[in-house]
Structure formats: structure tokens, C-alpha cells
Design a protein around this motif. Sequence first.
Motif, PDB file in Angstrom:
ATOM      1  N   TYR A 189     -43.569  -0.543-114.411  1.00  0.00           N
ATOM      2  CA  TYR A 189     -44.581  -1.600-114.285  1.00  0.00           C
ATOM      3  C   TYR A 189     -45.974  -1.013-114.169  1.00  0.00           C
ATOM      4  CZ  TYR A 189     -40.975  -5.149-113.710  1.00  0.00           C
ATOM      5  OH  TYR A 189     -39.927  -5.995-113.916  1.00  0.00           O
ATOM      6  N   LYS A 214     -42.340  -5.303-100.841  1.00  0.00           N
ATOM      7  CA  LYS A 214     -41.342  -6.376-100.789  1.00  0.00           C
ATOM      8  C   LYS A 214     -40.009  -5.909-101.355  1.00  0.00           C
ATOM      9  CE  LYS A 214     -44.756  -9.733-101.827  1.00  0.00           C
ATOM     10  NZ  LYS A 214     -45.102 -10.942-102.575  1.00  0.00           N
ATOM     11  N   SER A 217     -37.315  -4.102 -99.275  1.00  0.00           N
ATOM     12  CA  SER A 217     -36.397  -4.854 -98.422  1.00  0.00           C
ATOM     13  C   SER A 217     -34.978  -4.806 -98.983  1.00  0.00           C
ATOM     14  CB  SER A 217     -36.848  -6.313 -98.301  1.00  0.00           C
ATOM     15  OG  SER A 217     -36.776  -6.946 -99.562  1.00  0.00           O
ATOM     16  N   LEU A 218     -34.856  -4.618-100.289  1.00  0.00           N
ATOM     17  CA  LEU A 218     -33.522  -4.627-100.883  1.00  0.00           C
ATOM     18  C   LEU A 218     -32.716  -3.373-100.569  1.00  0.00           C
ATOM     19  CD1 LEU A 218     -34.196  -6.346-104.311  1.00  0.00           C
ATOM     20  CD2 LEU A 218     -33.106  -7.280-102.288  1.00  0.00           C
ATOM     21  N   SER A 226     -32.120  -2.346 -97.890  1.00  0.00           N
ATOM     22  CA  SER A 226     -31.343  -2.646 -96.691  1.00  0.00           C
ATOM     23  C   SER A 226     -29.879  -2.854 -97.073  1.00  0.00           C
ATOM     24  CB  SER A 226     -31.896  -3.898 -96.010  1.00  0.00           C
ATOM     25  OG  SER A 226     -31.794  -5.007 -96.881  1.00  0.00           O
ATOM     26  N   THR A 279     -35.939  -4.916 -93.008  1.00  0.00           N
ATOM     27  CA  THR A 279     -35.051  -6.041 -93.290  1.00  0.00           C
ATOM     28  C   THR A 279     -33.638  -5.762 -92.780  1.00  0.00           C
ATOM     29  OG1 THR A 279     -36.339  -6.602 -95.239  1.00  0.00           O
ATOM     30  CG2 THR A 279     -34.156  -7.554 -95.101  1.00  0.00           C
ATOM     31  N   GLN A 315     -31.706  -8.084 -90.054  1.00  0.00           N
ATOM     32  CA  GLN A 315     -30.421  -8.741 -90.286  1.00  0.00           C
ATOM     33  C   GLN A 315     -29.425  -8.374 -89.187  1.00  0.00           C
ATOM     34  OE1 GLN A 315     -27.405  -7.102 -91.860  1.00  0.00           O
ATOM     35  NE2 GLN A 315     -26.352  -9.043 -91.524  1.00  0.00           N
ATOM     36  N   PHE A 325     -37.115 -13.460 -87.346  1.00  0.00           N
ATOM     37  CA  PHE A 325     -37.929 -13.638 -88.545  1.00  0.00           C
ATOM     38  C   PHE A 325     -39.405 -13.557 -88.189  1.00  0.00           C
ATOM     39  CE2 PHE A 325     -38.928 -14.965 -92.767  1.00  0.00           C
ATOM     40  CZ  PHE A 325     -40.051 -15.775 -92.669  1.00  0.00           C
ATOM     41  N   SER A 360     -40.408  -9.880 -87.578  1.00  0.00           N
ATOM     42  CA  SER A 360     -40.289  -9.165 -88.842  1.00  0.00           C
ATOM     43  C   SER A 360     -41.370  -9.560 -89.818  1.00  0.00           C
ATOM     44  CB  SER A 360     -38.927  -9.503 -89.472  1.00  0.00           C
ATOM     45  OG  SER A 360     -38.289  -8.383 -89.878  1.00  0.00           O
ATOM     46  N   ALA A 361     -41.529 -10.890 -89.926  1.00  0.00           N
ATOM     47  CA  ALA A 361     -42.534 -11.399 -90.844  1.00  0.00           C
ATOM     48  C   ALA A 361     -43.900 -10.866 -90.466  1.00  0.00           C
ATOM     49  CB  ALA A 361     -42.532 -12.923 -90.846  1.00  0.00           C
ATOM     50  N   TYR A 414     -44.333  -7.437 -91.874  1.00  0.00           N
ATOM     51  CA  TYR A 414     -44.543  -7.472 -93.322  1.00  0.00           C
ATOM     52  C   TYR A 414     -45.926  -8.006 -93.661  1.00  0.00           C
ATOM     53  CZ  TYR A 414     -39.884  -6.173 -94.958  1.00  0.00           C
ATOM     54  OH  TYR A 414     -38.743  -5.484 -95.268  1.00  0.00           O
ATOM     55  N   LEU A 415     -46.331  -9.064 -92.958  1.00  0.00           N
ATOM     56  CA  LEU A 415     -47.629  -9.661 -93.263  1.00  0.00           C
ATOM     57  C   LEU A 415     -48.758  -8.662 -93.016  1.00  0.00           C
ATOM     58  CD1 LEU A 415     -46.952 -13.189 -91.783  1.00  0.00           C
ATOM     59  CD2 LEU A 415     -47.389 -12.663 -94.177  1.00  0.00           C
ATOM     60  N   ILE A 473     -48.541  -6.058 -95.883  1.00  0.00           N
ATOM     61  CA  ILE A 473     -48.909  -6.559 -97.206  1.00  0.00           C
ATOM     62  C   ILE A 473     -50.361  -6.991 -97.287  1.00  0.00           C
ATOM     63  CG2 ILE A 473     -48.496  -8.501 -98.775  1.00  0.00           C
ATOM     64  CD1 ILE A 473     -45.508  -8.102 -98.211  1.00  0.00           C
ATOM     65  N   TYR A 474     -50.795  -7.786 -96.326  1.00  0.00           N
ATOM     66  CA  TYR A 474     -52.183  -8.214 -96.404  1.00  0.00           C
ATOM     67  C   TYR A 474     -53.133  -7.085 -96.036  1.00  0.00           C
ATOM     68  CZ  TYR A 474     -50.568 -12.820 -97.602  1.00  0.00           C
ATOM     69  OH  TYR A 474     -49.986 -13.867 -98.275  1.00  0.00           O
ATOM     70  N   GLY A 526     -46.120 -13.454 -98.431  1.00  0.00           N
ATOM     71  CA  GLY A 526     -46.335 -12.185 -97.755  1.00  0.00           C
ATOM     72  C   GLY A 526     -45.090 -11.584 -97.134  1.00  0.00           C
ATOM     73  N   THR A 527     -43.938 -12.198 -97.405  1.00  0.00           N
ATOM     74  CA  THR A 527     -42.688 -11.656 -96.875  1.00  0.00           C
ATOM     75  C   THR A 527     -41.655 -11.582 -98.000  1.00  0.00           C
ATOM     76  OG1 THR A 527     -42.126 -13.892 -96.171  1.00  0.00           O
ATOM     77  CG2 THR A 527     -42.956 -12.410 -94.483  1.00  0.00           C
ATOM     78  N   PRO A 528     -40.686 -10.652 -97.861  1.00  0.00           N
ATOM     79  CA  PRO A 528     -39.724 -10.479 -98.957  1.00  0.00           C
ATOM     80  C   PRO A 528     -38.737 -11.646 -99.055  1.00  0.00           C
ATOM     81  CG  PRO A 528     -39.719  -8.575 -97.470  1.00  0.00           C
ATOM     82  CD  PRO A 528     -40.480  -9.650 -96.808  1.00  0.00           C
ATOM     83  N   LEU A 552     -35.571 -11.577 -99.524  1.00  0.00           N
ATOM     84  CA  LEU A 552     -34.341 -11.349 -98.770  1.00  0.00           C
ATOM     85  C   LEU A 552     -34.482 -11.781 -97.312  1.00  0.00           C
ATOM     86  CD1 LEU A 552     -31.486 -10.372 -98.834  1.00  0.00           C
ATOM     87  CD2 LEU A 552     -32.277  -8.029 -98.501  1.00  0.00           C
ATOM     88  N   LEU A 553     -35.601 -11.464 -96.724  1.00  0.00           N
ATOM     89  CA  LEU A 553     -35.831 -11.863 -95.335  1.00  0.00           C
ATOM     90  C   LEU A 553     -35.832 -13.385 -95.214  1.00  0.00           C
ATOM     91  CD1 LEU A 553     -36.436 -10.449 -92.603  1.00  0.00           C
ATOM     92  CD2 LEU A 553     -38.838 -10.990 -92.989  1.00  0.00           C
TER      93      LEU A 553
END
Lengths: 218, 218, 265
Positions: A100, A156, A159-160, A162, A170, A174, A187, A190-191, A194-195, A198-199, B64-66, B68-69
Motif C-alpha cells: 500500500y 489498527k 490488532s489482528l 492478537s 487487543t 479479550q 473496551f 483499551s479504546a 488506541y485513540l 491513532i489520533y 479510531g479503534t480497530p 476487532l476490538l
Amino acid sequence: MDFDLMWQITPLLLEAAWITVTISVLAFILGLVVAITLVIMRSSAFRIIRWPARIYISVIRGTPFFVQLLIFYYGGSAFGINLEAYTAGLLAIGLNGGAYMSEAIRGSLIAVDKGQNEASRSLGFSRMQTMISVILPQAAGLMIRSLGVLGVIIIKGSSLVSIISVVELTYQSQRIISSTYKPFEVFAVSAAFYLILIYGVISFVDWLYNRYTRYLSH
Amino acid sequence: MNFDFTPVWENIPTLLTGTGYTLLIALFAAIISLVGGLAVSLTTLYGKKIFSYPLRFFIWLFMGTPLLLQLYLLYFGLGQVGILIPALLTGILGLGIHYMAYNADIFRATILSIEKGQTEAARSLGFGRMQTLWFFIVPQAIFRALPQLGNNMIIMLKDTSVLSVIGVTELVLNAQFEIANTFRPFEFYISVAVIYYFLNLILETSLNLFEKKLEGRR
Amino acid sequence: MDVESEVGKNTSANLMLDIINVKKAFGDLEVLKGIDLQVTRGQIVSIIGSSGSGKSTLLRSINHLETIDDGEIWLDGMRVNQPDMKGLEFERHINSVRQNMGMVFQQFNLFPHLSTMDNVRLAPMKLKGMEKREATQYCMELLAKVGLEDKAETFPANLSGGQKQRVAIARALAMKPKVMLFDEATSALDPELVDEVNLVMKQLASEHMTMLIVTHEMNFASEVSDHVLFMDQGVVCEEGPPNQLFSNPKEERTRSFLKKHLQQN
């Protein structure tokens, strides 16, 4: 809302968030290396070099990242290779991201006006000189933005991993949800991580972009 | 190197069923995300503050979150509040809501990009606020947003693979059933990738044709 | 076929550009159908014609921005097009040839990320190895010559069209070219900005620079040129000194073209 629990799990999730950060950064760097290689391959005069690059990019973009990850981790057995989860995850994200990113880099180079190349070549500059002194400085701004977006996608996407048991944010989320049955609280924390990540990246990229365009025109 | 694709050929029906589910999920999630996205965007731009602020938070949070989460939240969260729905529905909802946020963001941007000139033109002809919105702004916004929305749908089709994690029947999960029986992860995952590649190709080509057709009619 | 023997063949002390039977097609479309043109040192040649006549393609072929399919192009005894050269060898050859030619584009093509001074200074410094001090002084003189010494630190975005084109001319001149190629240099300018550029071009002409000017401006062409070429559908339909071609064209196509154009003006 069980705020006590949220307080308790924060250190645990912080550790896991750190893994998310490291894997994302390393994968981004790997992706850049892959991307630059692909861009150079695609601008080769030889079809035998161009085509593998194009095919690679087409396959990566045309299939789900999750499946690519599974192939990397579980598929190695057919070759007698057994990759460790973290390594498999890192490779998968980096190789995916690289495809990408190469398109993003190409896109920004193409976006520079054709006349710029003509003017530079008319003065007698070589292709390399033209690329370095004329095209790249103009493409860089756009590149900063596109690569920033891809960086966020990498975070993002991390997270996979995991799923293959890499102990990142993530995965840890879980696990905690499964043992505490408090999905909303987990959540929330965790969120939040991530926030911030990411931001944070988005703000940084915006700042960088502004700095760069200001630097260009004083 | 140790390949054996016969288990794959023998289990084609399972893979095809999985593909069918994948397409079904993608279709319903697409509808939810597109219709919902438009509704959310209109509310954030024109609705009462009590609705628009939470929805803007929703967009920000879910971008802003994945995925999966978010799926974990939905999956465990619904169970927590005592709502029991089949995994398939959870999957469609999770995917739909995730992309609803992204689409709403796109709609917001395109509506804002159209507003001024068109609004002035329509109002000077005597159209009211609602009419202006409905007959002029929204149709144009949808048209302008199509390429980006199409892109999102392509990405979403690939993201259906993630639903396998919460036990939703689709292509990847079905492949994993067979892998558990035959111990041929590489062969199966490669085949899954091939199927996705062609689905992706078909979707991309159809969207391109669709866009070209619309361009022609203007 | 080595360059040295080719040099002997075509040098007359005066011949700057020698264009021999040049042909070019874009796919099925023949754009240049066998053009011959000789330009002597210090000569000012204008090329006029309608869009699609091939005049821009011809100009761009001279500095190899377009590759011709057949024919020869010579610059001051050096062959420009080299169908037998490939890869790095050709690249080195064409870069050095181009350093002897200056091109001015319709769309200016100034480097937006560099100031006026940097736009002009970049090539002499990087390609001729000029020291920064020397280059700056030299380029300041050039900018003064085109009337823009006070805009040295300004960026292209803040210049008017006429100013941009004058900087573009200075940029091309900085390499001390043997010939200047103008590709519709004023076509993209607002009418009131055309004069300042024409003035610079006239001054260049008076300094005996060899110039090849593709233009729509008949008045300017007749004032400034020694020789005019009228191109139509890929061939040179008619050529001659301006006072003859403009007032007493021999060919019917020339006549109808001039009539249409002078009406518009």
C-alpha cells in the motif's frame, strides 16, 4: 461502570499497548523498505523486474490482511518453516503495508506536474537529479499525508495479530473481558489507548505536513 | 516442501458455502453502513445538538479503534445485557456499524463540500431548507461520494474475514473447520486467498463500470 | 557511427541548427511529415501555424522532449538524436546537449518549491559547478536583465504570469545556451502581461541570441524575426522573410491562415 476495574487493568493494558506500538513502528519501517524497493522495481526499464512488483502489489491489495497473516503463521509448515508469532505478525504487517505504501509513494510522484520534469530535463538535469531536486521535494508533502494514513491503518491492523497470540492491546483486552465479563469497562480503557495512539499519529502527521510546506515556501 | 491440495478439492462445497455467507454478510453490512452512514451524517450536520454530538463522538470513536476490538465489545456486550442473537447477526451488525462511522465521515465531507453555492442557488429560486437538502444537496453528495464509498465496500468485503474470530460462519471459518480435519493450513488459506482475490476483482470491476455509467449520464 | 566524423560533415561556421527530414507520428497520427530547417548563428526564426500543425512537436523534438521517428537534428555540429545510443550512454549525451539549449514553456514550469533566485541558480551551480557566491552574482545580473532583481527571494506563487515567464527566461539563459527555444511563451498570459515578456525577447534578439519562436502573435513575429516558417498539417507549407510572408504569401493555405488570424486580432 466499574471504575475500580478500569483502574486496575490500566497498567496491564499499558504494557500491552507498548507491544502494539513497537510492532507497529517496526512494521512501518519494514513497510517503507518494501515500498521503496517496489517503487524502484516498478520504474525499471525491464519487464521482468516490473511485473513481479505489480503482481505482488495486486495480490496483497486484493486479498484480506487477515488471511495473509494466517498464511504466514500457519502456512509455514508446508515449507518446514515455523515462525514465531511476533515475527510472523511483524512480517505480515510490514509486507502488507509495503504494498500500500508503494502505491502511496507512486501516487505522490505522479501527482507532480509533468511540466516540472520537462523544465528540469530541458536545463540538462539527469533523471536522478530531477528526481532529487525537483520532483521529490514537491511530492514529499503529499507523501507525508498518505504515509500517515497508512501508519494509522497499521496500528489498527496490528490488532489482528492478537489472533496468533501476540500479547498486544487487543489480545490482552479479550483475555480480560473473558475473565471479568466486563466488556464495556475493558473496551473503554483499551479504546482510550488506541485513540491516543491513532489520533496522536494523525496530529503528528498534520504538524509535520504544515512544518514541511512552510519550510518549502518560507 | 510438502503440498497436497486434494483436501481442498474434496471440500470445495464447504468453501463455496462459506463464500456465499461472506457475500451475504457483506451485502447486508453494506446496506446498513450506507443507509446508516447517510442518516448519521445528516443528523450530525442538521440535527439537534443532543443527537449530533453523541453521533460525532461515535464516528470519532469507531474510526479510531480497530474493528476487532469493536466486535469483541458487541459480542461480549450483547451477552452481558442479556441479548442473545446468532453470531451471524452480530457479525453483520458489527461490520455494518464499523463502516457506518467511516461512511458517515465521507458523507459529512462531501455534503460540506457542496453546500454553499448550491444552497444559495436553490434558496434564491425559492426552495425551502428541507427541500434544498433533499433535492439538491443529498443527491449530489451521494454522487460525489461514490468513489470513496465504493472503496470502503471493497475493503469491507475483505474485512468479513475478521468475523471468523467471533465464530461467524463465512469463508475463513469454514476453511478453518477443514484445516482442523486435514492439517493443511497452507493449502486452504492459499485457496481462500485466491477466492477473495477473484471476489475482489469482480467487485472492483463492477464498481468501475457502475461509476463510468453514472459519469456518462451526467 | 561516431560523433566526430558527423561533426565534420555538417559544420559550417554559421550553422547553429540543422534539421533534416524529421518525421514523427503519435500512433497512427503523422505529426511531422519530413521537416527540413536550417538556422544560422544569431538568426531569429518564428514558426507559425494552427494547432495540430506540428510546430510545438517540432520545437520539442529539437531538445529531445519528443523522440523523432526518422531524420537528423544537429546542434552546432553535434548530433542531438542518436537512435543507436541506449541507456546511460544516451542519458549522459542528451543531458550535455540540453545544457546547450534553453527552453521556455507556455506554462512557465518554474520550480514552486524554490525562490526566484534558486530557480535561476540551481542549474549553473549543480550542472556547471559554479560556487554559490559567483552563481548568485551572475544570476542577479540575469534577473536585473529581465527586470526582476527585486524579486530574487520571492516564490513563484507570488509572481504574476509575466514575471514568472521572465524568470523562466532568466533560468534558461543562466546556462549560457547556444539557442533559445520558445514554445508559445506568451499564449498563457493575460494580454496586459504579454508586452513585458516580448520586450525581454526583443532584447535577446538584439544581442544576437539564436532563437526559435513558436508563436501565435503575428505582429511580434513580423517585428522580431529574420525568417518565418508557416507549418500546416505536419509540413512546412511556406517560409521566408517576414515582410514577404506576411504581406505577400505565395500559398493559398498561408493566405487563409493569416486572414483568419489577423481577423481575430
